[in-house]
Design a protein around this motif. Structure first.
Motif, PDB file in Angstrom:
ATOM      1  N   VAL A 275       0.827  -1.218   0.000  1.00 27.62           N
ATOM      2  CA  VAL A 275       0.000   0.000   0.000  1.00 27.62           C
ATOM      3  C   VAL A 275       0.857   1.263   0.000  1.00 27.62           C
ATOM      4  CG1 VAL A 275      -1.943  -1.136   1.135  1.00 27.62           C
ATOM      5  CG2 VAL A 275      -0.178  -0.039   2.527  1.00 27.62           C
ATOM      6  N   ARG A 276       2.174   1.103   0.120  1.00 26.09           N
ATOM      7  CA  ARG A 276       3.058   2.274   0.036  1.00 26.09           C
ATOM      8  C   ARG A 276       2.999   2.915  -1.348  1.00 26.09           C
ATOM      9  NH1 ARG A 276       6.136  -1.655   2.565  1.00 26.09           N
ATOM     10  NH2 ARG A 276       6.674  -1.288   4.738  1.00 26.09           N
ATOM     11  N   LEU A 277       2.489   2.184  -2.317  1.00 22.61           N
ATOM     12  CA  LEU A 277       2.383   2.738  -3.665  1.00 22.61           C
ATOM     13  C   LEU A 277       1.510   3.992  -3.700  1.00 22.61           C
ATOM     14  CD1 LEU A 277       2.030  -0.457  -5.914  1.00 22.61           C
ATOM     15  CD2 LEU A 277       4.060   0.939  -5.499  1.00 22.61           C
ATOM     16  N   PHE A 278       0.618   4.129  -2.713  1.00 22.57           N
ATOM     17  CA  PHE A 278      -0.232   5.318  -2.656  1.00 22.57           C
ATOM     18  C   PHE A 278       0.572   6.572  -2.314  1.00 22.57           C
ATOM     19  CE2 PHE A 278      -3.797   2.257  -2.102  1.00 22.57           C
ATOM     20  CZ  PHE A 278      -4.580   2.715  -3.158  1.00 22.57           C
ATOM     21  N   LEU A 279       1.806   6.390  -1.842  1.00 24.60           N
ATOM     22  CA  LEU A 279       2.674   7.542  -1.613  1.00 24.60           C
ATOM     23  C   LEU A 279       3.172   8.120  -2.931  1.00 24.60           C
ATOM     24  CD1 LEU A 279       4.775   6.165   1.396  1.00 24.60           C
ATOM     25  CD2 LEU A 279       2.812   7.722   1.480  1.00 24.60           C
ATOM     26  N   ASN A 280       3.041   7.356  -3.999  1.00 21.13           N
ATOM     27  CA  ASN A 280       3.379   7.801  -5.348  1.00 21.13           C
ATOM     28  C   ASN A 280       2.175   8.552  -5.907  1.00 21.13           C
ATOM     29  OD1 ASN A 280       3.728   8.003  -8.163  1.00 21.13           O
ATOM     30  ND2 ASN A 280       4.860   6.079  -8.273  1.00 21.13           N
ATOM     31  N   SER A 281       2.286   9.883  -6.013  1.00 25.71           N
ATOM     32  CA  SER A 281       1.143  10.705  -6.426  1.00 25.71           C
ATOM     33  C   SER A 281       0.669  10.359  -7.832  1.00 25.71           C
ATOM     34  CB  SER A 281       1.500  12.193  -6.347  1.00 25.71           C
ATOM     35  OG  SER A 281       2.553  12.510  -7.235  1.00 25.71           O
ATOM     36  N   ARG A 282       1.602   9.980  -8.705  1.00 27.90           N
ATOM     37  CA  ARG A 282       1.212   9.629 -10.066  1.00 27.90           C
ATOM     38  C   ARG A 282       0.325   8.386 -10.074  1.00 27.90           C
ATOM     39  NH1 ARG A 282       5.726   8.074 -12.925  1.00 27.90           N
ATOM     40  NH2 ARG A 282       7.086   8.020 -11.113  1.00 27.90           N
ATOM     41  N   PHE A 283       0.685   7.390  -9.274  1.00 27.14           N
ATOM     42  CA  PHE A 283      -0.126   6.168  -9.172  1.00 27.14           C
ATOM     43  C   PHE A 283      -1.471   6.470  -8.520  1.00 27.14           C
ATOM     44  CE2 PHE A 283      -1.501   2.600  -6.482  1.00 27.14           C
ATOM     45  CZ  PHE A 283      -1.707   1.635  -7.461  1.00 27.14           C
ATOM     46  N   THR A 284      -1.475   7.264  -7.474  1.00 29.39           N
ATOM     47  CA  THR A 284      -2.718   7.583  -6.753  1.00 29.39           C
ATOM     48  C   THR A 284      -3.697   8.331  -7.638  1.00 29.39           C
ATOM     49  OG1 THR A 284      -1.501   7.691  -4.661  1.00 29.39           O
ATOM     50  CG2 THR A 284      -3.675   8.722  -4.721  1.00 29.39           C
ATOM     51  N   VAL A 285      -3.202   9.319  -8.398  1.00 24.04           N
ATOM     52  CA  VAL A 285      -4.068  10.091  -9.292  1.00 24.04           C
ATOM     53  C   VAL A 285      -4.715   9.175 -10.320  1.00 24.04           C
ATOM     54  CG1 VAL A 285      -4.058  11.800 -11.153  1.00 24.04           C
ATOM     55  CG2 VAL A 285      -2.918  12.309  -9.006  1.00 24.04           C
ATOM     56  N   ALA A 286      -3.912   8.310 -10.942  1.00 23.67           N
ATOM     57  CA  ALA A 286      -4.448   7.415 -11.958  1.00 23.67           C
ATOM     58  C   ALA A 286      -5.449   6.425 -11.367  1.00 23.67           C
ATOM     59  CB  ALA A 286      -3.303   6.658 -12.637  1.00 23.67           C
ATOM     60  N   THR A 287      -5.174   5.923 -10.156  1.00 21.37           N
ATOM     61  CA  THR A 287      -6.069   4.957  -9.519  1.00 21.37           C
ATOM     62  C   THR A 287      -7.395   5.595  -9.130  1.00 21.37           C
ATOM     63  OG1 THR A 287      -4.187   3.684  -8.665  1.00 21.37           O
ATOM     64  CG2 THR A 287      -6.304   3.340  -7.596  1.00 21.37           C
ATOM     65  N   VAL A 288      -7.351   6.788  -8.570  1.00 23.18           N
ATOM     66  CA  VAL A 288      -8.588   7.493  -8.222  1.00 23.18           C
ATOM     67  C   VAL A 288      -9.387   7.826  -9.482  1.00 23.18           C
ATOM     68  CG1 VAL A 288      -9.566   9.584  -7.191  1.00 23.18           C
ATOM     69  CG2 VAL A 288      -7.655   8.423  -6.073  1.00 23.18           C
ATOM     70  N   GLY A 289      -8.681   8.209 -10.555  1.00 24.68           N
ATOM     71  CA  GLY A 289      -9.367   8.464 -11.819  1.00 24.68           C
ATOM     72  C   GLY A 289     -10.059   7.222 -12.339  1.00 24.68           C
ATOM     73  N   THR A 290      -9.382   6.071 -12.223  1.00 25.14           N
ATOM     74  CA  THR A 290      -9.982   4.796 -12.616  1.00 25.14           C
ATOM     75  C   THR A 290     -11.215   4.487 -11.775  1.00 25.14           C
ATOM     76  OG1 THR A 290      -7.815   3.937 -13.266  1.00 25.14           O
ATOM     77  CG2 THR A 290      -9.538   2.325 -12.875  1.00 25.14           C
ATOM     78  N   LEU A 291     -11.118   4.764 -10.482  1.00 23.08           N
ATOM     79  CA  LEU A 291     -12.244   4.539  -9.569  1.00 23.08           C
ATOM     80  C   LEU A 291     -13.451   5.374  -9.984  1.00 23.08           C
ATOM     81  CD1 LEU A 291     -11.977   4.310  -5.727  1.00 23.08           C
ATOM     82  CD2 LEU A 291     -13.628   5.869  -6.716  1.00 23.08           C
ATOM     83  N   LEU A 292     -13.228   6.643 -10.325  1.00 21.78           N
ATOM     84  CA  LEU A 292     -14.324   7.539 -10.707  1.00 21.78           C
ATOM     85  C   LEU A 292     -14.987   7.101 -12.013  1.00 21.78           C
ATOM     86  CD1 LEU A 292     -12.799  11.012  -9.772  1.00 21.78           C
ATOM     87  CD2 LEU A 292     -14.783   9.917  -8.702  1.00 21.78           C
TER      88      LEU A 292
END
Length: 501
Positions: A275-292
């Protein structure tokens, strides 16, 4: 350009053949996630069960799928790719065979087959992107991941239509007469999975580096309890409502155990899920975008068939055919969107996708009982084009935001986010629709005094309920567009680098 590459043992392989098998077997399994929605009345009659009992075939499938997806990273990490896919292919085949041959007197045997199938499908759907990440160059990654959209996006959309067509009458396929029995709807997946099991030993190679990761059984337990209870709670919303303990208690328990699971992963040197990958803002932005985009997709996709059948009086087959053109557009656009992302970058494609999605959803906010069917077909197709245009580049961005050695965890997190977001979307929108409809229903006395007026007002109430869910889908599309605007810098997907303002 090379036509073959070497696996981790130095053996040559054809990456397009591997992609073909990986997508095909995932398609065969994923198509059954939504196929039963059309067949519930048939199953109720054949097994002599109630609607709530028949719904468990879908509920248990999604529940097991949701539990296994967060754990899929450990399987791909520990087990050689070729062996893992052969095991998963056989598992999926066994599950489908059990379902296909279930006696009408044993609903439990049918459910057991569904559970076994869900175990395989959950891992297969999570490992596709990892396989692609390891066999394709960065310049072709967008196109390759776009092709995986055939399994992730097209299969669930086609499922209800295919089932409705199969159940409508007997068909002759490849010289074989296929009856309209409920068993026949599992035959395409059974045959395709069997073909993949035959091909895997010859086509698949060990393309993902393995290491003997120690399995932390405490993490497995926390994950299973957390995601299991969380999804169960949201699954109960439609029948019980938000205030019922069967909803509140499982969701609270789920959140607590998911929190404990995440906390434990942060303290481990070799976590079950990083779950440390969420510290990577690029990964988090893309994942949240996928969620939306996933939630926006379910804003209409899950409610529209019910509207077509309950308000417009369509048969399951006709309602499925109404949505078929949109499903086809999703399948056509997914690889195209991936290719365009390679050329123009993720941000431009994601913004375009959310914009098209919003435009396609807007007319549904004003839907009525007499909205032309042609308009519904066209606008639904527009929505699916928008979904593919946004979803595929964002999926690519999430995978390329991390190093290849972290791709297994990135794919697992991305798929877990999609699984949870879809469960939440279905629960929330179903609840909104039911509550709005119930509040708008006329007084029961009118049913006796003027049945025709009561019927007309009941239809109006139902339409108002569906409008609310469609408006929610529109809001999610707009939120997605605004969110993607916060991506400050975006290059092409072959060297994705995203920064957030």
């Amino acid at each position: 350009m090379k036509k073959s590459y070497e696996d981790i043992h130095g053996k040559k392989y054809n990456r397009w053949l591997i992609l073909f098998v990986v997508v095909l077997i995932a398609f065969a399994g994923t198509i059954m996630q939504t196929s039963l929605s059309t067949a519930l009345p048939t199953l109720m009659k054949s097994f002599d069960i109630s609607m709530s009992t028949a719904q468990t075939a879908t509920t248990y499938y999604l529940l097991v799928n949701g539990i296994i997806v967060p754990l899929s990273a450990v399987f791909l990490t520990r087990v050689p790719t070729k062996r893992l896919y052969l095991i998963l292919g056989i598992t999926q085949l066994v599950g489908i065979i059990m379902t296909y041959f279930s006696p009408n007197s044993s609903w439990g045997f049918f459910i057991a087959g569904r559970i076994i199938t869900a175990l395989a499908v959950g891992i297969l759907s999570s490992t596709m992107a990892v396989i692609v990440m390891n066999i394709f160059s960065s310049k072709e990654l967008g196109t390759a991941i776009g092709l995986t959209g055939l399994a992730l996006g097209l299969a669930p959309a086609v499922g209800p239509t295919l089932t409705g067509w199969i159940l409508s009458k007997s068909h002759v396929i490849f010289g074989l007469t296929v009856s309209s029995s409920w068993r026949s709807m599992f035959l395409p997946s059974l045959l395709v999975t069997a073909l993949c099991v035959v091909l895997i030993p010859f086509v698949m190679h060990d393309v993902v580096e393995n290491h003997r990761q120690k399995i932390d059984f405490v993490s497995v337990l926390l994950s299973t309890i957390g995601f299991g209870f969380f999804i169960t709670g949201f699954s109960n919303v439609a029948d019980k409502g938000w205030g019922d303990l069967s909803v509140i208690l499982p969701v609270i328990i789920g959140v607590v155990f998911i929190g404990l699971f995440a906390w434990r992963q942060l303290r481990m040197d070799d976590p079950l899920l990083d779950v440390r990958l969420f510290l990577n803002s690029r990964f988090t932005v893309a994942t949240v975008g996928t969620l939306l985009v996933t939630m926006a997709m379910y804003g209409v996709e899950m409610m529209l068939p019910t509207y077509l059948q309950n308000v417009r009086g369509m048969s399951p087959l006709n309602s499925g055919m109404t949505l078929f053109f949109g499903a086809l557009m999703m399948g056509v656009m997914a690889p195209i969107a991936g290719n365009l992302a390679d050329k123009y970058g993720v941000k431009k494609l994601a913004l375009t996708g959310f914009f098209i999605l919003a435009i396609g959803t807007l007319p549904f906010a004003f839907i009525s009982a007499t909205t032309p069917t042609l308009l519904i077909k066209v606008m639904y197709a527009v929505r699916m084009i928008g979904i593919a245009t946004a979803l595929m580049p964002l999926t690519t961005a999430a995978m390329t935001a991390v190093a290849v050695e972290h791709s297994t965890h990135a794919s697992t997190i991305n798929n877990t986010a999609r699984q949870i977001s879809s469960s939440i979307a279905v629960a929330v929108l179903t609840s909104l629709t039911q509550n709005t409809t119930t509040n708008a229903l006329p007084q029961h006395a009118l049913k006796i005094a003027d049945p025709l007026a009561y019927g007309a007002k009941s239809i109006t109430a139902a339409v108002s309920g569906f409008r609310v869910s469609f408006i929610a889908g529109l809001v999610l599309a707009i939120l997605g567009f605004v969110f993607v605007c916060f991506i400050k810098k975006q290059t092409k997907s072959n060297d994705v680098q995203m920064e957030v303002d």
